[in-house]
Design an enzyme around this catalytic site. Structure first.
Site, PDB file in Angstrom:
ATOM      1  N   TYR A 121      11.106  -2.116  -7.388  1.00 28.32           N
ATOM      2  CA  TYR A 121       9.503  -2.740  -7.437  1.00 28.32           C
ATOM      3  C   TYR A 121       9.992  -3.280  -9.099  1.00 28.32           C
ATOM      4  O   TYR A 121       9.098  -4.511  -8.565  1.00 28.32           O
ATOM      5  CB  TYR A 121       8.827  -1.620  -8.004  1.00 28.32           C
ATOM      6  CG  TYR A 121       8.265  -1.359  -6.236  1.00 28.32           C
ATOM      7  CD1 TYR A 121       7.523  -2.595  -5.312  1.00 28.32           C
ATOM      8  CD2 TYR A 121       8.750  -0.487  -5.134  1.00 28.32           C
ATOM      9  CE1 TYR A 121       7.622  -1.993  -3.745  1.00 28.32           C
ATOM     10  CE2 TYR A 121       9.055  -0.427  -4.389  1.00 28.32           C
ATOM     11  CZ  TYR A 121       8.053  -1.264  -3.660  1.00 28.32           C
ATOM     12  OH  TYR A 121       7.597  -1.674  -1.618  1.00 28.32           O
ATOM     13  N   ARG A 137      10.661  -7.336  -8.571  1.00 30.27           N
ATOM     14  CA  ARG A 137       9.533  -8.017  -7.845  1.00 30.27           C
ATOM     15  C   ARG A 137       8.245  -7.507  -8.868  1.00 30.27           C
ATOM     16  O   ARG A 137       7.692  -8.800  -9.288  1.00 30.27           O
ATOM     17  CB  ARG A 137       8.802  -7.139  -6.406  1.00 30.27           C
ATOM     18  CG  ARG A 137      10.618  -7.746  -5.486  1.00 30.27           C
ATOM     19  CD  ARG A 137      10.243  -7.034  -4.561  1.00 30.27           C
ATOM     20  NE  ARG A 137       8.827  -7.383  -4.015  1.00 30.27           N
ATOM     21  CZ  ARG A 137       8.056  -6.647  -2.962  1.00 30.27           C
ATOM     22  NH1 ARG A 137       8.903  -5.822  -2.355  1.00 30.27           N
ATOM     23  NH2 ARG A 137       6.943  -6.300  -2.357  1.00 30.27           N
ATOM     24  N   GLN A 178      -2.297  -8.219   2.350  1.00 30.64           N
ATOM     25  CA  GLN A 178      -1.495  -6.974   2.491  1.00 30.64           C
ATOM     26  C   GLN A 178      -0.844  -7.573   1.636  1.00 30.64           C
ATOM     27  O   GLN A 178       0.169  -6.739   1.464  1.00 30.64           O
ATOM     28  CB  GLN A 178      -0.130  -7.207   3.803  1.00 30.64           C
ATOM     29  CG  GLN A 178      -1.501  -7.278   5.815  1.00 30.64           C
ATOM     30  CD  GLN A 178      -0.401  -7.368   6.427  1.00 30.64           C
ATOM     31  OE1 GLN A 178       0.384  -6.635   7.517  1.00 30.64           O
ATOM     32  NE2 GLN A 178      -1.202  -9.026   6.643  1.00 30.64           N
ATOM     33  N   HIS A 183      -2.303  -2.908   1.072  1.00 32.27           N
ATOM     34  CA  HIS A 183      -0.883  -2.024   0.844  1.00 32.27           C
ATOM     35  C   HIS A 183      -0.636  -2.177  -1.090  1.00 32.27           C
ATOM     36  O   HIS A 183       0.183  -1.632  -0.840  1.00 32.27           O
ATOM     37  CB  HIS A 183       0.047  -3.393   1.341  1.00 32.27           C
ATOM     38  CG  HIS A 183       0.189  -2.875   2.402  1.00 32.27           C
ATOM     39  ND1 HIS A 183       0.467  -3.883   3.400  1.00 32.27           N
ATOM     40  CD2 HIS A 183      -0.573  -2.151   4.143  1.00 32.27           C
ATOM     41  CE1 HIS A 183       0.515  -3.943   5.051  1.00 32.27           C
ATOM     42  NE2 HIS A 183      -0.247  -2.847   4.836  1.00 32.27           N
ATOM     43  N   CYS A 208      -0.865   7.909  -9.946  1.00 33.63           N
ATOM     44  CA  CYS A 208       0.371   8.749 -10.372  1.00 33.63           C
ATOM     45  C   CYS A 208      -0.006   9.732  -9.726  1.00 33.63           C
ATOM     46  O   CYS A 208      -0.558   9.948  -8.140  1.00 33.63           O
ATOM     47  CB  CYS A 208      -1.439   9.586 -11.212  1.00 33.63           C
ATOM     48  SG  CYS A 208       0.134  11.298 -11.741  1.00 33.63           S
ATOM     49  N   CYS A 222       2.094   9.894 -16.694  1.00 29.67           N
ATOM     50  CA  CYS A 222       0.538  10.250 -16.596  1.00 29.67           C
ATOM     51  C   CYS A 222       0.312  10.787 -18.072  1.00 29.67           C
ATOM     52  O   CYS A 222       0.463  11.553 -17.961  1.00 29.67           O
ATOM     53  CB  CYS A 222       0.126  10.333 -15.205  1.00 29.67           C
ATOM     54  SG  CYS A 222      -1.942  10.602 -14.863  1.00 29.67           S
ATOM     55  N   GLY A 261      -0.320 -16.152   7.453  1.00 27.77           N
ATOM     56  CA  GLY A 261       0.740 -16.155   7.055  1.00 27.77           C
ATOM     57  C   GLY A 261       1.463 -14.775   7.398  1.00 27.77           C
ATOM     58  O   GLY A 261       1.584 -13.831   6.249  1.00 27.77           O
ATOM     59  N   ASN A 282      -0.240 -20.106  10.447  1.00 25.83           N
ATOM     60  CA  ASN A 282       1.408 -19.722  10.268  1.00 25.83           C
ATOM     61  C   ASN A 282       1.865 -20.748  10.538  1.00 25.83           C
ATOM     62  O   ASN A 282       2.034 -21.703  10.872  1.00 25.83           O
ATOM     63  CB  ASN A 282       1.302 -18.551  11.544  1.00 25.83           C
ATOM     64  CG  ASN A 282       2.460 -17.235  10.631  1.00 25.83           C
ATOM     65  OD1 ASN A 282       3.117 -17.960   9.794  1.00 25.83           O
ATOM     66  ND2 ASN A 282       2.445 -16.565  11.087  1.00 25.83           N
ATOM     67  N   LEU A 283       3.152 -20.407   9.298  1.00 26.56           N
ATOM     68  CA  LEU A 283       4.471 -21.004   9.929  1.00 26.56           C
ATOM     69  C   LEU A 283       4.871 -21.470  10.941  1.00 26.56           C
ATOM     70  O   LEU A 283       5.649 -22.711  11.710  1.00 26.56           O
ATOM     71  CB  LEU A 283       6.064 -21.096   8.864  1.00 26.56           C
ATOM     72  CG  LEU A 283       6.975 -21.872   9.015  1.00 26.56           C
ATOM     73  CD1 LEU A 283       6.603 -23.118   7.921  1.00 26.56           C
ATOM     74  CD2 LEU A 283       8.352 -20.768   8.013  1.00 26.56           C
TER      75      LEU A 283
END
Ligand code: BJW
Ligand code: ZN
Length: 231
Positions: free
Chosen positions: A53, A56, A91, A109, A117, A136, A173, A199-200
């Site tokens: 993460y 990303r 999402q 999401h 925390c 935290c 998408g 969408n594609l």
């Protein structure tokens, strides 16, 4: 008109954030989601999950919204001017809808630029890398504020209330592979809504949509938005 839009990774693909499924560089082709996107994975190897993460999050901070995000922000403002409303449920854990100017985005999401925390549930902003030592104020460990497999998506009551109030359902998408989001088109149909897919390529539940448009989001979303605002 009240429009309910569900977006997925395809809306951010042309911003360089990648998609989860399909051919090529899809994330879940390169990484096993069961080792990275479940609470069990985080309990087993939090450092590995943080690394995934953190990378990303850094990609997201360097990315920019594309023409599809900007078009949806124009739709938001245009519908409001006309006495309508847009509910934008995503999402995606990125903040590209907000950076393009959309307001009231529902992140079912979670959000990559927030941390939560694991003990008290408090949510805080997070633009820095997280490590296993991140704490935290209560002393609990911080985790990415994202919804992993097996966890309950966020804002489900608000989402169903918005479906109840909508006149049109549009999925943009998203592959239709992950529930409960993949089931929203069926919920919309049960409420008598017209359903459109942008969408594609056809999603897994394409047959459930009344209208379908295929092409890159940066092209088909702006042209669809202009039609909606013109009509
Ligand atoms: C383009 C494009 C371009 C590309 N232009 N388009 C019922 C049946 C079976 C299983 C289940 C079920 N109910 C629940 C489950 C279990 C599970 C699930 O669905 N598993 C499936 C894999 C079968 N679901 C869950 O565990 C969920 N929780 C849950 O159900 O709790 C119970 C509950 C339900 C309801 C109420 C209360 C309780 C949680 C799911 C969490 C998903 N988490 C992830 C990771 C988030 C963090 C992270 O980012 O790492 O969310 S997985 C991943 O998939 C991510 C996405 O949001 C999600 C959806 O992916 P998306 O957006 O559709 O992307 P892709 O890659 O799949 O598709 C991209 C699309 O874009 C494609 O169609 C392309 O064609 C298109 N595209 N380029 C336009 N340029
Ligand atoms: Zn806490």
């Amino acid at each position: 008109m009240n429009i309910f839009i569900l977006t997925g990774a395809g809306v951010s693909a042309e911003s360089g954030l990648g998609v989860f499924r399909g051919e090529g560089a899809a994330l879940w082709k390169r990484y096993d989601p069961m080792q990275l996107a479940t609470p069990e994975a985080f309990a087993r190897d939090p450092a590995l999950v943080h690394d995934f993460y953190n990378a990303r999050r850094n990609n997201l901070i360097a990315a920019s919204p594309n023409a599809a995000h900007f078009a949806l922000a124009r739709l938001d403002a245009g519908l409001a001017q006309r006495g309508g409303a847009l509910t934008l449920v995503t999402q995606n854990i990125d903040d590209l809808h907000e950076r393009a100017g959309s307001t009231n985005v529902i992140h079912m999401h979670g959000e990559l630029l927030k941390a939560r925390c694991a003990s008290c549930g408090a949510v805080c902003d997070c633009r820095e890398d997280l490590s296993t030592g991140a704490r935290c104020d209560c002393g609990g460990a911080l985790r990415p504020h994202v919804v992993w497999f097996g966890e309950t998506p966020l804002f489900m009551e608000d989402i169903f209330a918005a479906l109840d109030a909508a006149d049109l359902f549009v999925a943009i998408g998203t592959s239709g592979a992950v529930y409960p989001a993949a089931g929203f088109v069926r919920e919309a149909r049960a409420r008598g809504l017209r359903c459109s897919e942008l969408n594609l390529e056809p999603s897994e539940n394409a047959a459930e949509f009344d209208d379908r448009r295929y092409g890159p989001a940066s092209e088909i979303v702006p042209s669809w938005v202009e039609e909606m605002l013109g009509s």
